[in-house]
Design a protein around this motif. Structure first.
Motif, PDB file in Angstrom:
ATOM      1  N   LYS A  42       0.772  31.451  31.405  1.00  0.00           N
ATOM      2  CA  LYS A  42       0.843  32.645  31.681  1.00  0.00           C
ATOM      3  C   LYS A  42       0.049  33.675  31.084  1.00  0.00           C
ATOM      4  O   LYS A  42      -0.382  33.365  30.170  1.00  0.00           O
ATOM      5  CB  LYS A  42       2.634  33.290  31.425  1.00  0.00           C
ATOM      6  CG  LYS A  42       3.625  32.529  32.235  1.00  0.00           C
ATOM      7  CD  LYS A  42       4.829  33.590  32.464  1.00  0.00           C
ATOM      8  CE  LYS A  42       5.819  33.130  33.487  1.00  0.00           C
ATOM      9  NZ  LYS A  42       6.865  33.924  33.825  1.00  0.00           N
ATOM     10  N   PHE A  43      -0.425  34.796  31.874  1.00  0.00           N
ATOM     11  CA  PHE A  43      -1.053  35.757  31.362  1.00  0.00           C
ATOM     12  C   PHE A  43      -0.597  37.024  30.728  1.00  0.00           C
ATOM     13  O   PHE A  43       0.095  37.504  31.514  1.00  0.00           O
ATOM     14  CB  PHE A  43      -2.195  35.998  32.583  1.00  0.00           C
ATOM     15  CG  PHE A  43      -2.709  34.883  33.278  1.00  0.00           C
ATOM     16  CD1 PHE A  43      -4.084  34.405  32.622  1.00  0.00           C
ATOM     17  CD2 PHE A  43      -2.194  34.050  34.240  1.00  0.00           C
ATOM     18  CE1 PHE A  43      -4.538  33.319  33.324  1.00  0.00           C
ATOM     19  CE2 PHE A  43      -3.003  32.777  34.800  1.00  0.00           C
ATOM     20  CZ  PHE A  43      -4.019  32.476  34.278  1.00  0.00           C
ATOM     21  N   SER A  44      -1.196  37.527  29.673  1.00  0.00           N
ATOM     22  CA  SER A  44      -0.908  38.721  29.120  1.00  0.00           C
ATOM     23  C   SER A  44      -1.572  39.835  29.626  1.00  0.00           C
ATOM     24  O   SER A  44      -1.330  41.042  29.584  1.00  0.00           O
ATOM     25  CB  SER A  44      -1.026  38.671  27.504  1.00  0.00           C
ATOM     26  OG  SER A  44      -0.049  37.653  26.942  1.00  0.00           O
ATOM     27  N   TRP A  45      -2.890  39.482  29.984  1.00  0.00           N
ATOM     28  CA  TRP A  45      -3.940  40.574  30.788  1.00  0.00           C
ATOM     29  C   TRP A  45      -4.730  39.765  31.604  1.00  0.00           C
ATOM     30  O   TRP A  45      -4.307  38.596  31.946  1.00  0.00           O
ATOM     31  CB  TRP A  45      -4.748  41.022  29.567  1.00  0.00           C
ATOM     32  CG  TRP A  45      -5.270  40.057  28.500  1.00  0.00           C
ATOM     33  CD1 TRP A  45      -6.481  39.162  28.708  1.00  0.00           C
ATOM     34  CD2 TRP A  45      -4.874  39.854  27.142  1.00  0.00           C
ATOM     35  NE1 TRP A  45      -6.390  38.535  27.566  1.00  0.00           N
ATOM     36  CE2 TRP A  45      -5.552  39.049  26.467  1.00  0.00           C
ATOM     37  CE3 TRP A  45      -3.687  40.709  26.513  1.00  0.00           C
ATOM     38  CZ2 TRP A  45      -5.343  38.606  25.249  1.00  0.00           C
ATOM     39  CZ3 TRP A  45      -3.645  40.303  25.105  1.00  0.00           C
ATOM     40  CH2 TRP A  45      -4.387  39.453  24.458  1.00  0.00           C
ATOM     41  N   SER A  46      -5.591  40.388  32.256  1.00  0.00           N
ATOM     42  CA  SER A  46      -6.509  39.839  33.312  1.00  0.00           C
ATOM     43  C   SER A  46      -6.852  38.372  33.287  1.00  0.00           C
ATOM     44  O   SER A  46      -7.303  38.033  32.081  1.00  0.00           O
ATOM     45  CB  SER A  46      -7.808  40.708  33.535  1.00  0.00           C
ATOM     46  OG  SER A  46      -8.587  40.034  34.522  1.00  0.00           O
ATOM     47  N   PRO A  47      -6.559  37.580  34.152  1.00  0.00           N
ATOM     48  CA  PRO A  47      -6.959  36.139  34.033  1.00  0.00           C
ATOM     49  C   PRO A  47      -8.723  35.802  34.059  1.00  0.00           C
ATOM     50  O   PRO A  47      -8.884  34.758  33.823  1.00  0.00           O
ATOM     51  CB  PRO A  47      -6.333  35.490  35.180  1.00  0.00           C
ATOM     52  CG  PRO A  47      -5.319  36.535  35.584  1.00  0.00           C
ATOM     53  CD  PRO A  47      -5.874  37.888  35.199  1.00  0.00           C
ATOM     54  N   LEU A  48      -9.271  36.898  34.270  1.00  0.00           N
ATOM     55  CA  LEU A  48     -10.847  36.660  34.552  1.00  0.00           C
ATOM     56  C   LEU A  48     -11.327  35.975  33.463  1.00  0.00           C
ATOM     57  O   LEU A  48     -12.173  34.956  33.644  1.00  0.00           O
ATOM     58  CB  LEU A  48     -11.188  37.983  34.861  1.00  0.00           C
ATOM     59  CG  LEU A  48     -12.591  37.851  35.524  1.00  0.00           C
ATOM     60  CD1 LEU A  48     -12.609  37.316  36.689  1.00  0.00           C
ATOM     61  CD2 LEU A  48     -13.146  39.210  35.963  1.00  0.00           C
TER      62      LEU A  48
END
Length: 380
Positions: A165-171
């Motif tokens: 899971k992502f806490s901020w942009s996955p980029l």
């Protein structure tokens, strides 16, 4: 003496709040002042809109600038600090351009400290502690074969089908998948073009033992010098890498296949599109706990048999204090800021300190941040 804290993203807040509550003179700079006010407006009204010229005009000799901004800002801010006789601290890796500022920082007598967050940061402290412990042990012998492994990962406390899971942009995560790595395996340099070419299993000696998927990242080799490995030591394995939940490689196999084909501006546009989709489908829900697992392992063997083997392990998760990631990144950073102000860290460009007193103090604080932190002695 003012601390200029730049950036109030998710991973910055606990450390920033700790310093304000401790009574330090702090000016908070953020590109959006509303976000900064939301984060710390209950504690301070010294909040300004971040612009390079504005902060440059505000910084005085003896001040300290903290950059929790995107990496492109670190070197310009550090250079400005050195010119003004001010200190600089960030949690990010030391870029070659940052390292080139070392001599200039020495001349000005200012500290430029980086790599003091979670990873890099806490992992460095654990490595320093283990290497010092090994050197002082009866098992120490320059002829031993040494294996060093350092794995860290932010993972969901409650696993999802995507196994992440992502806490901020996955980029940033997607871009990292395109990066090569360099490590040592079976006494030989191992060069890997893509993370998925070197995924293996690691059995973590946590309170409840658990296995994870791991892979090397970046260039591990320069850290042998930072961790004070002697040049004549026989290094069988040396790897710093990333830890993921079991099943991650299978859940991401289509992502790997596509990332491998992306090139140029069109590829970057597709990465952004993928990032937006992953953020919509696999970001943390409000109040959902994250989890951080870190294992730093040092083993010495003589004639093929272990003679010294310890692992520093940490397991932490989000609770009423907020996310594990945020407190483990920003509170060690805040400790380094206080150490710089107290002149406990020498001038020049440096990573997380290896002074035994500071290592012990910082890890003592980490013990209050993580739900589980201990050194496992495999031969005891």
């Amino acid at each position: 003496m003012t601390i200029h804290w730049c950036g109030t993203g998710l991973s910055a807040i606990p450390g920033l709040r700790r310093l304000i509550e401790a009574g330090h003179d702090i000016t908070v700079w953020n590109r959006t002042t509303a976000k900064a006010e939301e984060a710390v407006g209950d504690l301070t009204d010294k909040i300004k809109a971040f612009e390079f010229d504005a902060i440059s005009a505000d910084v005085n000799e003896g001040d300290l600038v903290v950059s929790m901004l995107p990496g492109d800002w670190h070197v310009p801010l550090a250079e400005m600090c050195i010119n003004k006789g001010a200190h600089f601290v960030s949690s990010s890796y030391i870029a070659p351009e940052m390292r080139e500022l070392h001599a200039k920082a020495l001349v000005r007598g200012v500290s430029v400290v980086n790599e003091i967050g979670l990873d890099p940061g806490i992992d460095h402290l654990m490595a320093h502690q283990l290497v010092a412990d090994y050197r002082q042990s009866d098992a120490y012998d320059a002829g031993n074969d040494l294996s060093f492994k350092s794995y860290c990962g932010g993972i969901p406390k409650h696993p999802n089908p995507f196994r992440y899971k992502f806490s901020w942009s996955p980029l940033g995560v997607l871009k990292a998948l395109r990066s090569p790595s360099r490590s040592i395996k079976h006494f030989t340099e191992l060069n890997v073009a893509r993370p998925w070419d070197a995924i293996s299993t690691y059995d973590a000696p946590l309170a409840t033992p658990e296995s994870f998927e791991v892979y090397p990242n970046r260039d591990s080799l320069p850290f042998m010098e930072d961790y004070q490995f002697d040049t004549n030591w026989r290094v069988k394995e040396f790897v710093r890498g990333t830890l993921r939940l079991n099943g991650w490689a299978d859940a991401w196999k289509d992502v790997f296949a596509e990332v491998e084909t992306l090139e140029g501006p069109e590829g970057d546009a597709r990465l952004k599109e993928m990032s937006d989709t992953f953020w919509a489908e696999n970001s943390y829900d409000e109040g959902e706990p994250d989890r951080v697992v870190m294992c730093v392992d040092l083993k010495a063997e003589k004639d093929g048999a272990p003679v010294w083997h310890k692992t520093y392990v940490m397991d932490a998760w989000g609770d009423e204090r907020g996310t594990a990631m945020a407190r483990l990144v920003s509170i060690p950073l805040s400790l380094a800021i206080e150490s710089v102000l107290n002149r406990e860290i020498p001038a020049g460009v440096s990573p997380a300190p290896h002074d035994p007193k500071l290592v012990a103090r910082y890890l003592g604080e980490v013990n209050t941040l993580a739900q589980h932190l201990m050194v496992v002695d495999h031969l005891a």
